[in-house]
Design a protein around this motif. Structure first.
Motif, PDB file in Angstrom:
ATOM      1  N   ILE A 214       0.840  -1.199   0.000  1.00 48.44           N
ATOM      2  CA  ILE A 214       0.000   0.000   0.000  1.00 48.44           C
ATOM      3  C   ILE A 214       0.877   1.252   0.000  1.00 48.44           C
ATOM      4  O   ILE A 214       0.628   2.209  -0.744  1.00 48.44           O
ATOM      5  N   LYS A 215       1.931   1.246   0.819  1.00 48.47           N
ATOM      6  CA  LYS A 215       2.845   2.400   0.871  1.00 48.47           C
ATOM      7  C   LYS A 215       3.561   2.590  -0.454  1.00 48.47           C
ATOM      8  O   LYS A 215       3.739   3.728  -0.926  1.00 48.47           O
ATOM      9  N   LEU A 216       3.971   1.497  -1.093  1.00 49.91           N
ATOM     10  CA  LEU A 216       4.653   1.580  -2.382  1.00 49.91           C
ATOM     11  C   LEU A 216       3.733   2.161  -3.449  1.00 49.91           C
ATOM     12  O   LEU A 216       4.120   3.079  -4.186  1.00 49.91           O
ATOM     13  N   ILE A 217       2.503   1.643  -3.532  1.00 51.44           N
ATOM     14  CA  ILE A 217       1.552   2.126  -4.542  1.00 51.44           C
ATOM     15  C   ILE A 217       1.193   3.578  -4.277  1.00 51.44           C
ATOM     16  O   ILE A 217       1.097   4.390  -5.210  1.00 51.44           O
ATOM     17  N   VAL A 225       0.973  12.222  -9.441  1.00 49.51           N
ATOM     18  CA  VAL A 225       0.223  13.453  -9.150  1.00 49.51           C
ATOM     19  C   VAL A 225       1.159  14.657  -9.147  1.00 49.51           C
ATOM     20  O   VAL A 225       0.859  15.702  -9.736  1.00 49.51           O
ATOM     21  N   ALA A 226       2.331  14.522  -8.485  1.00 53.14           N
ATOM     22  CA  ALA A 226       3.297  15.623  -8.454  1.00 53.14           C
ATOM     23  C   ALA A 226       3.801  15.946  -9.854  1.00 53.14           C
ATOM     24  O   ALA A 226       3.959  17.110 -10.219  1.00 53.14           O
ATOM     25  N   ASN A 299       6.749  10.939 -14.125  1.00 46.11           N
ATOM     26  CA  ASN A 299       6.670  10.521 -12.735  1.00 46.11           C
ATOM     27  C   ASN A 299       7.831  11.142 -11.994  1.00 46.11           C
ATOM     28  O   ASN A 299       8.798  11.606 -12.612  1.00 46.11           O
ATOM     29  N   CYS A 300       7.752  11.170 -10.687  1.00 48.00           N
ATOM     30  CA  CYS A 300       8.848  11.734  -9.876  1.00 48.00           C
ATOM     31  C   CYS A 300       8.652  11.304  -8.438  1.00 48.00           C
ATOM     32  O   CYS A 300       7.605  10.736  -8.080  1.00 48.00           O
ATOM     33  N   ARG A 301       9.612  11.562  -7.616  1.00 40.30           N
ATOM     34  CA  ARG A 301       9.501  11.398  -6.165  1.00 40.30           C
ATOM     35  C   ARG A 301       9.997  12.701  -5.549  1.00 40.30           C
ATOM     36  O   ARG A 301      11.170  13.019  -5.650  1.00 40.30           O
TER      37      ARG A 301
END
Length: 302
Positions: A214-217, A225-226, A299-301
């Motif tokens: 769940i945390k990974l997804i 979103v970012a 995508n990004c983090r």
């Protein structure tokens, strides 16, 4: 597909149609959740994770998640409140799409100009719970009770037609652009709720072993979103103008500055908000930046 094929898999509920469906598919693709949905089947296995997607009506998703039948879900904030599941699900991420407002609308040419004018009259809606709560508070404030209280009536669709058909004095419905309401001769006199799509999980999960996935997804979807909100801006600038330029593009933590072969110039790379990029480029040109480039993010983090 049988029940055994779902054993041990995290179940992720997705709206099967409607205003959120297509955007949810984009989110899944951006998060690299790979699946193939066979025609007419509402459950499919994810290829690259121990997960299965369950396609459900958005209105049912809060209940399925809240009761622990599925582990994750995407639905509207309004749907959670309307289904009265806010104490059973946890909103873990706002997704930035499906934004609209639940509004009280009345005929523009009519005598009703405020919700106080509408109180005690007939209101048609698909949102009985939220409308009932809103007008119950208003009736109490205006000391309307019994037969004098506002009458809330449910209809499943085409709510905007209720006033012109003589079924209601006002309506409560979701409004995105407002075009449909204007075409029906209606205008807003109050906003009950601002809403958008959210990622939810159960407040009392039945499968604690699924928490790492769940945390990974969640992290992957947050990255999508970012990425939808930011772009990367790259440009060249003279060293003496660097301070002024990075004041315009400070980045999330700091801009990346790299030397060029010409020692009087540097290259700058910075994340900027997508809805401000045109103005930022104009400001950089004014300062003296050259070779300004904008790159979209998948995508990004951050």
């Amino acid at each position: 597909m049988n029940a055994e094929s779902l054993d041990g898999r995290l179940l992720f509920a997705i709206p099967k149609k409607g205003r959120l469906h297509e955007k949810c598919l984009e989110i899944l693709a951006g998060a690299d959740i790979q699946f193939r949905r066979h025609h007419r089947l509402d459950v499919c296995l994810v290829k690259n994770h121990p997960m299965a997607l369950v396609f459900l009506p958005a209105s049912d998703i809060p209940s399925f998640v809240g009761k622990g039948n599925v582990d994750l879900g995407i639905t509207g904030h309004d749907v959670i409140l309307e289904s009265q599941m806010e104490n059973h699900v946890q909103e873990i991420l706002k997704l930035g799409f499906g934004k609209c407002a639940l509004q009280v609308q009345v005929p523009e040419a009519g005598p009703i100009k405020s919700v106080e004018d509408l109180a005690g009259k007939r209101v048609v809606t698909s949102f009985e719970v939220l409308s009932g709560q809103y007008f119950s508070k208003l009736d109490e404030k205006l000391q309307l009770s019994g037969g004098a209280a506002t009458k809330i009536e449910y209809v499943g669709g085409s709510v905007e037609a209720a006033c012109s058909l003589g079924l209601a004095d006002g309506i409560v419905d979701l409004v995105e652009s407002g075009d449909t309401m204007r075409a029906a001769g209606l205008h807003a006199i109050a906003t009950v709720l601002e809403t958008e799509a959210v990622l939810i999980k159960s407040s009392t999960p039945k499968n604690p072993a699924h928490e790492p996935l769940i945390k990974l997804i969640t992290s992957r979807i947050a990255g999508v979103v970012a990425a939808s909100k930011y772009v990367v801006c790259q440009y060249n600038i003279r060293r003496e103008k660097l301070h002024a330029a990075t004041a315009v593009t400070p980045g999330r933590r700091a801009a990346t500055v790299s030397p060029l072969e010409d020692e009087e110039w540097v290259a700058v790379s910075s994340m900027v908000e997508k809805n401000k990029m045109a103005n930022i480029m104009d400001e950089l040109v004014t300062i003296g930046a050259e070779d300004i480039l904008i790159f979209n993010l998948d995508n990004c983090r951050v």
